[in-house]
Scaffold this motif. Structure first.
Motif, PDB file in Angstrom:
ATOM      1  N   ALA A  38      48.721  46.563  35.040  1.00 16.79           N
ATOM      2  CA  ALA A  38      49.657  45.502  35.403  1.00 16.79           C
ATOM      3  C   ALA A  38      49.883  45.469  36.909  1.00 16.79           C
ATOM      4  O   ALA A  38      50.102  46.502  37.535  1.00 16.79           O
ATOM      5  N   ASP A  39      49.860  44.276  37.461  1.00 14.19           N
ATOM      6  CA  ASP A  39      50.198  44.031  38.863  1.00 14.19           C
ATOM      7  C   ASP A  39      49.490  44.993  39.814  1.00 14.19           C
ATOM      8  O   ASP A  39      50.115  45.584  40.698  1.00 14.19           O
ATOM      9  N   VAL A  40      48.207  45.149  39.640  1.00 13.55           N
ATOM     10  CA  VAL A  40      47.445  45.999  40.558  1.00 13.55           C
ATOM     11  C   VAL A  40      47.511  45.429  41.971  1.00 13.55           C
ATOM     12  O   VAL A  40      47.646  46.174  42.942  1.00 13.55           O
ATOM     13  N   THR A  41      47.450  44.107  42.084  1.00 11.48           N
ATOM     14  CA  THR A  41      47.530  43.484  43.404  1.00 11.48           C
ATOM     15  C   THR A  41      48.826  43.855  44.102  1.00 11.48           C
ATOM     16  O   THR A  41      48.826  44.232  45.288  1.00 11.48           O
ATOM     17  N   GLY A  42      49.937  43.752  43.379  1.00  7.13           N
ATOM     18  CA  GLY A  42      51.233  44.038  43.985  1.00  7.13           C
ATOM     19  C   GLY A  42      51.390  45.498  44.358  1.00  7.13           C
ATOM     20  O   GLY A  42      51.895  45.833  45.443  1.00  7.13           O
ATOM     21  N   LEU A 178      35.206  49.045  39.990  1.00  8.19           N
ATOM     22  CA  LEU A 178      34.142  48.187  39.467  1.00  8.19           C
ATOM     23  C   LEU A 178      33.067  48.973  38.737  1.00  8.19           C
ATOM     24  O   LEU A 178      32.449  48.477  37.794  1.00  8.19           O
ATOM     25  N   GLY A 179      32.851  50.214  39.179  1.00  8.00           N
ATOM     26  CA  GLY A 179      31.704  50.991  38.717  1.00  8.00           C
ATOM     27  C   GLY A 179      30.529  50.708  39.633  1.00  8.00           C
ATOM     28  O   GLY A 179      29.887  49.662  39.490  1.00  8.00           O
ATOM     29  N   PRO A 180      30.222  51.575  40.589  1.00  5.82           N
ATOM     30  CA  PRO A 180      29.167  51.256  41.559  1.00  5.82           C
ATOM     31  C   PRO A 180      27.816  50.992  40.927  1.00  5.82           C
ATOM     32  O   PRO A 180      27.076  50.104  41.370  1.00  5.82           O
ATOM     33  N   ASP A 181      27.480  51.725  39.865  1.00  8.19           N
ATOM     34  CA  ASP A 181      26.189  51.490  39.215  1.00  8.19           C
ATOM     35  C   ASP A 181      26.174  50.162  38.466  1.00  8.19           C
ATOM     36  O   ASP A 181      25.124  49.515  38.359  1.00  8.19           O
ATOM     37  N   LEU A 182      27.327  49.743  37.959  1.00 13.47           N
ATOM     38  CA  LEU A 182      27.409  48.446  37.297  1.00 13.47           C
ATOM     39  C   LEU A 182      27.225  47.306  38.298  1.00 13.47           C
ATOM     40  O   LEU A 182      26.615  46.283  37.985  1.00 13.47           O
ATOM     41  N   ASP A 271      44.426  40.622  39.276  1.00 13.35           N
ATOM     42  CA  ASP A 271      45.067  40.662  37.962  1.00 13.35           C
ATOM     43  C   ASP A 271      44.796  39.372  37.181  1.00 13.35           C
ATOM     44  O   ASP A 271      44.501  38.327  37.749  1.00 13.35           O
ATOM     45  N   GLY A 272      44.927  39.455  35.870  1.00 10.14           N
ATOM     46  CA  GLY A 272      44.911  38.260  35.037  1.00 10.14           C
ATOM     47  C   GLY A 272      43.535  37.617  34.926  1.00 10.14           C
ATOM     48  O   GLY A 272      42.494  38.246  35.098  1.00 10.14           O
ATOM     49  N   THR A 273      43.554  36.329  34.628  1.00  8.99           N
ATOM     50  CA  THR A 273      42.310  35.589  34.423  1.00  8.99           C
ATOM     51  C   THR A 273      41.566  35.405  35.741  1.00  8.99           C
ATOM     52  O   THR A 273      42.185  35.273  36.799  1.00  8.99           O
ATOM     53  N   ASN A 274      40.252  35.401  35.656  1.00  6.21           N
ATOM     54  CA  ASN A 274      39.399  35.127  36.811  1.00  6.21           C
ATOM     55  C   ASN A 274      39.620  36.103  37.976  1.00  6.21           C
ATOM     56  O   ASN A 274      39.439  35.735  39.135  1.00  6.21           O
ATOM     57  N   ASN A 275      40.018  37.336  37.671  1.00  6.32           N
ATOM     58  CA  ASN A 275      40.285  38.277  38.762  1.00  6.32           C
ATOM     59  C   ASN A 275      38.986  38.914  39.261  1.00  6.32           C
ATOM     60  O   ASN A 275      37.927  38.810  38.646  1.00  6.32           O
ATOM     61  N   LEU A 280      33.154  40.835  38.813  1.00  2.00           N
ATOM     62  CA  LEU A 280      32.078  41.646  39.385  1.00  2.00           C
ATOM     63  C   LEU A 280      31.644  42.819  38.520  1.00  2.00           C
ATOM     64  O   LEU A 280      30.684  43.505  38.869  1.00  2.00           O
ATOM     65  N   SER A 281      32.329  43.084  37.406  1.00  2.00           N
ATOM     66  CA  SER A 281      31.991  44.264  36.609  1.00  2.00           C
ATOM     67  C   SER A 281      32.079  43.940  35.123  1.00  2.00           C
ATOM     68  O   SER A 281      32.971  43.211  34.685  1.00  2.00           O
ATOM     69  N   THR A 282      31.167  44.519  34.353  1.00  2.00           N
ATOM     70  CA  THR A 282      31.216  44.368  32.898  1.00  2.00           C
ATOM     71  C   THR A 282      32.130  45.403  32.255  1.00  2.00           C
ATOM     72  O   THR A 282      32.452  45.297  31.070  1.00  2.00           O
TER      73      THR A 282
END
Length: 486
Positions: A38-42, A178-182, A271-275, A280-282
């Motif tokens: 939750a609220d990673v951006t904040g 993100l996972g660098p290998d991903l 956060d949320g949709t389209n973040n 960039l990561s599966t």
């Protein structure tokens, strides 16, 4: 409520949030009890605000100064190589307001342009630092962005040190999230992805943005994240210098300067949709972006190179030089050489057209000359030298799955078969310059002196090294301008 009223109300709320965050104690944004994800951006934005005013542990401050000095060495030496010369020529043609210096050059330009040129210089010669965990190159974008913004804003050396620590954290943590290998599996450049956020962290800290500004700067930087794995096909190291360093430094400083100019953006891009993470990561892990902020500092974990070559070659060179020294090997003693590197390194250093990223060539060079100097590692002509070519024909570079060790991700093994039938082997698990096998301050100073003295002169090189080693006492970074001018 109309859209206009809604926007105004939202801005008032966000302004209040920024004021509260600015007054809060260090790290409080990470301990507000928000549920995971939750609220990673904040939480990240609030940490970025607080980090600039909090003293770092002494060992972290020392690590920052070491990386700044090491990157300056890369910048100055790289300014005289093809990628650096091209970048400086391009930026000189753009002109621009005189806000920041271009290293080893007599002119200044905008902070954005200076960050781009200096960062391309910093990755021109493969002597910049490297994070073994994520395989990011945080210094070559973070430090040029910090220097450009500090000069523009007239910040102190202590502020630069804290900004660099933040930039390293953001660069490496983004790849962990993100996972660098991903990232690499999608044909993207993990190095280019990380460099944007490293530069963002440094520049935003020195711009002293509030929480709202940090959120917007994160969003503008996220929109610019780019870079393709196709850099491995660059035979001139020019686009590679842009992908690893110049692009990120430019993008991070651009994002921050746009917010300084009053441009607004998306409030919660992480956060949320389209973040950013799901784009960039599966299999993203957003909490990795904030876990341990303020207690784990990635600037203490990066490896400072002893050789100005691609990082997967550090261990093989250390190993082959150890064998040559310990066994008294001469070129005539060598029948064959098997070099084992991690499997993911073969495609990078196995057969590159660039001398400083070609493992077989550099191992041959080391066996013939007994050393690998900065000049020799960048000399294309040596790839056509008959004695080195003859030795290189005896060298085979292979991927070894056993070296895909998360605890020692860039180890290397060299096995030499001698003319009299002996087999000599050396395994370098941690090359000099890693946290497990660190360089002493004296060895780092000597490395940087060798890199910058040919460009700046011996007297100026010594003054620059002394100034950076005491960077926490520098009141205004603009005072270092004369030391960076050739």
């Amino acid at each position: 409520m109309t859209t206009s009223q809604g926007g105004t109300t939202r801005r008032v709320i966000l302004k209040g949030m920024g004021s509260v965050a600015a007054a809060a104690p260090f790290g409080c944004g990470i301990a507000l009890g928000a549920p995971a994800g939750a609220d990673v951006t904040g939480r990240l934005a609030r940490y970025m605000v607080s980090a600039r005013d909090r003293a770092l542990p002494p060992e972290v401050s020392a690590a920052c100064k070491a990386r700044i000095l090491d990157t300056l060495g890369a910048m100055v030496s790289g300014s005289r190589l093809h990628p650096g010369l091209d970048a400086v020529r391009y930026i000189r043609g753009l002109g621009g307001t005189e806000e920041a210096s271009v290293v080893a050059s007599p002119f200044r330009t905008t902070a954005v342009n200076a960050a781009l040129a200096n960062a391309m210089c910093a990755h021109a010669d493969e002597t910049d630092d490297f994070d073994p965990l994520t395989k990011a190159h945080p210094g070559c974008s973070t430090v040029p962005a910090a220097l450009a913004m500090a000069e523009k804003e007239g910040r102190s050396g202590e502020e630069v040190i804290r900004a660099v620590a933040l930039g390293y954290d953001m660069a490496c943590r983004l790849l962990l999230a993100l996972g660098p290998d991903l990232v690499r599996a999608t044909h993207r450049s993990a190095e280019g992805t990380a460099s944007n956020f490293g530069a963002l962290g440094a520049a935003a800290s020195l711009a002293r943005l509030d929480e709202r500004g940090m959120r917007y700067a994160i969003s503008y930087t996220a929109q610019q994240v780019s870079g393709l794995w196709s850099w491995v096909k660059d035979e001139d190291h020019v686009e590679k210098a842009f992908d690893f360093a110049g692009m990120g430094a430019r993008d991070g400083v651009t994002a921050v300067s746009m917010v300084q100019a009053g441009l607004t953006g998306v409030f919660d891009v992480l956060d949320g949709t389209n973040n950013l993470f799901i784009a960039l990561s599966t299999d993203p892990h957003p909490e990795a972006m904030v876990d341990g902020l303020g207690t784990r500092f990635f600037v203490t974990e990066t490896a400072i190179k002893t050789f100005s070559v691609g990082y997967p070659i550090q261990s093989p060179l250390d190993a082959v030089l150890a064998l040559r020294r310990e066994a008294g090997l001469t070129p005539g003693d060598v029948r064959g050489v098997l070099v084992r590197v991690p499997t993911d390194a073969v495609g990078i250093v196995g057969a590159s057209a660039m001398p400083d990223v070609n493992c077989g060539h550099l191992v041959a060079l080391a066996l013939v000359k007994g050393a690998v100097s900065f000049a020799d590692s960048h000399d294309d002509a040596l790839m056509r030298d008959p004695a080195i070519q003859a030795m290189a024909a005896k060298v085979r570079v292979v991927g070894d799955p056993a070296l895909m060790d998360p605890a020692a991700p860039r180890g290397g093994i060299v096995e030499v078969t001698t003319a009299d039938g002996r087999t000599l082997s050396h395994h370098t698990r941690f090359p000099p310059g890693t946290k497990e096998n660190p360089l002493s301050p004296e060895r780092l100073n000597a490395k940087v002196r060798d890199l910058v003295a040919p460009v700046l002169g011996a007297e100026k090189a010594d003054r620059l090294i002394a100034a950076v080693n005491a960077l926490d006492t520098v009141a205004d970074m603009r005072g270092l301008r004369p030391l960076l001018t050739a």
